[in-house]
Every structure is written in structure tokens, then in C-alpha cells.
Design a protein around this motif. Structure first.
Motif, PDB file in Angstrom:
ATOM      1  N   LYS A   1       0.969  -1.107   0.085  1.00  0.00           N
ATOM      2  CA  LYS A   1      -0.104  -0.035   0.092  1.00  0.00           C
ATOM      3  C   LYS A   1       0.709   1.244   0.054  1.00  0.00           C
TER       4      LYS A   1
ATOM      5  N   ASP B   1       1.350   2.155  -3.407  1.00  0.00           N
ATOM      6  CA  ASP B   1       0.312   2.217  -4.232  1.00  0.00           C
ATOM      7  C   ASP B   1      -0.692   3.482  -3.514  1.00  0.00           C
TER       8      ASP B   1
ATOM      9  N   GLN C   1      -2.238   5.696  -4.885  1.00  0.00           N
ATOM     10  CA  GLN C   1      -3.563   6.099  -5.505  1.00  0.00           C
ATOM     11  C   GLN C   1      -4.521   5.047  -5.195  1.00  0.00           C
ATOM     12  N   ASN C   2      -4.104   3.774  -4.877  1.00  0.00           N
ATOM     13  CA  ASN C   2      -4.935   2.630  -4.578  1.00  0.00           C
ATOM     14  C   ASN C   2      -5.567   2.001  -5.924  1.00  0.00           C
ATOM     15  N   GLN C   3      -4.487   2.020  -6.856  1.00  0.00           N
ATOM     16  CA  GLN C   3      -4.720   1.338  -8.234  1.00  0.00           C
ATOM     17  C   GLN C   3      -4.701  -0.188  -8.200  1.00  0.00           C
TER      18      GLN C   3
ATOM     19  N   LYS D   1      -5.714  -3.887  -6.420  1.00  0.00           N
ATOM     20  CA  LYS D   1      -6.686  -4.570  -5.586  1.00  0.00           C
ATOM     21  C   LYS D   1      -5.986  -5.331  -4.636  1.00  0.00           C
TER      22      LYS D   1
END
Length: 264
Positions: free
Chosen positions: A151, A154, A156-158, A160
Motif C-alpha cells: 500500500k 500504491d 492512488q489505490n490502483q 486491488k
């Protein structure tokens, strides 16, 4: 997502030391109860009924230096975490020292530095590292810190993220194409793939180096043990034992932070 892990036989409460359940062994040595998983290669694993591994060697050396008697308590990783939280065990190896975990535990000085890495199916030729993970699904083992490490890379939470209970379940999900990749420790992935012949391969560069140390509960017993263990780790680093054990298992010295992280 949480799936029950059926590949590992739960050995909760199995004690490999032969000690009684008091905090002092018959020899007069203080007992330290250490949680471990039976399939945690290369950190801890059962080989013909004998517990072996990198963290096993480290903790054994610490106990000898601190004059402690080890009581190994075996279960799956979720069981280890639960036992640590409830005080059924005193500590556990291969545990990243993070700000979030420091809210609950006090840590010794690190005994090695752990980096995360991605693994994909050996037939996957489209994912070469973190840069290829946008829109993809990555699995992590329930209770591990590697999902949090990913995380950090990442923002921008691209990507899953999903979790499964048990490393074998995660590996099978990746191999069968149910998820795109597996995030875990670099040495864990390399060791498990080699030992078990998993149909996976590691891709990209290691990332998110974290110090791994021994956690103890924030109580009187935990603080007493932590001080003894911390002193032993510092002595083992000074006399070269940590370096020697690391090189035995990994052909490199992971007891010191990478140059780019020193002083950070």
C-alpha cells in the motif's frame, strides 16, 4: 477475502521443548515461549519432526546467550498472532517492526532486514514488477505486513488487495490465475518456491525494506524478557553470529540495513 487454509495442519499448542507450562524450566532457566509455524520456510519449518530455519537458529542463539530455555509453540500464522496478543506466547520471529505494531508491542533491536517482492505464475509474461500492477489483484497472507508494505507503494489505490489464510492457499490462487500476483517477503518467496517447487516466479526488484525484530507484550514479563533478548541480539551482532547465520541461509548478510537505508 478470507479463505480457510486447509493445506497446513494446525498444531496449536504443540510444544517442542518438553518443558512444563511454568515460566521456569526444571534446570532453573527462565522459559521463553516462542510461536512458530510448521511450514514457514526458510524461517521456521519442521524437518522430520525437528524445527529448523533461519529464525530458529537466530532465536536459539539468543536463548543461549541470554540463558533462556525455549518453549516452541506451533500453530498457523493466524494462531501465532492470536497467541501473541493473548499472552500464550512471549514472542515470535520474522515480525516486522512497524509504527502500527509498536502501538501494541515493544520491540528488540532488529536481527535482520526484510524486503517485499512480488511473485506471479511462472507462465505470466505480462507482469515484470510494481509498474505493471495498475488494475491488477494482489494477494497477501492474512496477518502479514506485506499488504501494508504494498500500500505504501500504491498511494492512488490502483491495486486491488485481497487476503487469504495460509501461504499455500495464496500460492495456489496465483498459480490458478484467480489473482494476478502474490506479495510477501523476498526470502520467503524464493525459499518457498525452491523448497516446494511452486509454479511461481518472483518479478521486479525488492521493495519496502523493514526491520524484523522480536515483539513483546507491554507488561512486566514482556519488558523483562525484551531487555534480556535485546542485549543478547546486540552481543550476537557484535561477535558476528547474526552475520554468520544469515549467510548460512541466504548467502548474504541481512543483519545490517541496506546501504540506502542506513541512518534513515
Amino acid at each position: 477475502m478470507k479463505l480457510l487454509h486447509t493445506g497446513v495442519i494446525l498444531l496449536a499448542g504443540l510444544i517442542l521443548s518438553g518443558c512444563d507450562k511454568t515460566d521456569t524450566a526444571a534446570s532453573g532457566q527462565e522459559v521463553i515461549r516462542v510461536g512458530a509455524t510448521p511450514e514457514g520456510y526458510p524461517h521456521n519449518f519442521l524437518d522430520h519432526g525437528q524445527l529448523k530455519g533461519f529464525s530458529v537458529d537466530i532465536i536459539t542463539a539468543i536463548a543461549q546467550k541470554a540463558n533462556l530455555k525455549i518453549e516452541w509453540v506451533m500453530s498457523d500464522w493466524v494462531g501465532v498472532l492470536g497467541s501473541l496478543q493473548t499472552g500464550k506466547i512471549d514472542t515470535v520471529g520474522n515480525f516486522a517492526d512497524t509504527p502500527e505494531r509498536r502501538k501494541q508491542y515493544d520491540f528488540t533491536t532488529p536481527y535482520y532486514y526484510s524486503a517485499a517482492q512480488l511473485a506471479v505464475s511462472k507462465d505470466n509474461y505480462n507482469i515484470h514488477g510494481l509498474a505493471d500492477m495498475k488494475g491488477k489483484t494482489v494477494a497477501a497472507e492474512l496477518g502479514s505486513n506485506y499488504a501494508n508494505v504494498l500500500k505504501e507503494f500504491d498511494p492512488q489505490n490502483q491495486i486491488k488487495l485481497v487476503t487469504f489464510e495460509g501461504m499455500d492457499v495464496v500460492a495456489n490462487a496465483v498459480a490458478q490465475g484467480k489473482v494476478d500476483a502474490f506479495v510477501s517477503g523476498q526470502v520467503i518467496l524464493l525459499g518457498q518456491i525452491k523448497q516446494k517447487g511452486l509454479p511461481l516466479k518472483v518479478v521486479g526488484e525488492p521493495f519496502g525494506v523493514k526491520p524484523a525484530a522480536l515483539p513483546f507484550r507491554k507488561d512486566a514479563r514482556g519488558e523483562e524478557l525484551r531487555k534480556k533478548v535485546d542485549q543478547a541480539i546486540q552481543q550476537l551482532r557484535a561477535d558476528g553470529t547474526l552475520k554468520k547465520i544469515s549467510e548460512k541461509w541466504f548467502d548474504t548478510d541481512l543483519s545490517q540495513p541496506p546501504a540506502s537505508h542506513q541512518g534513515a
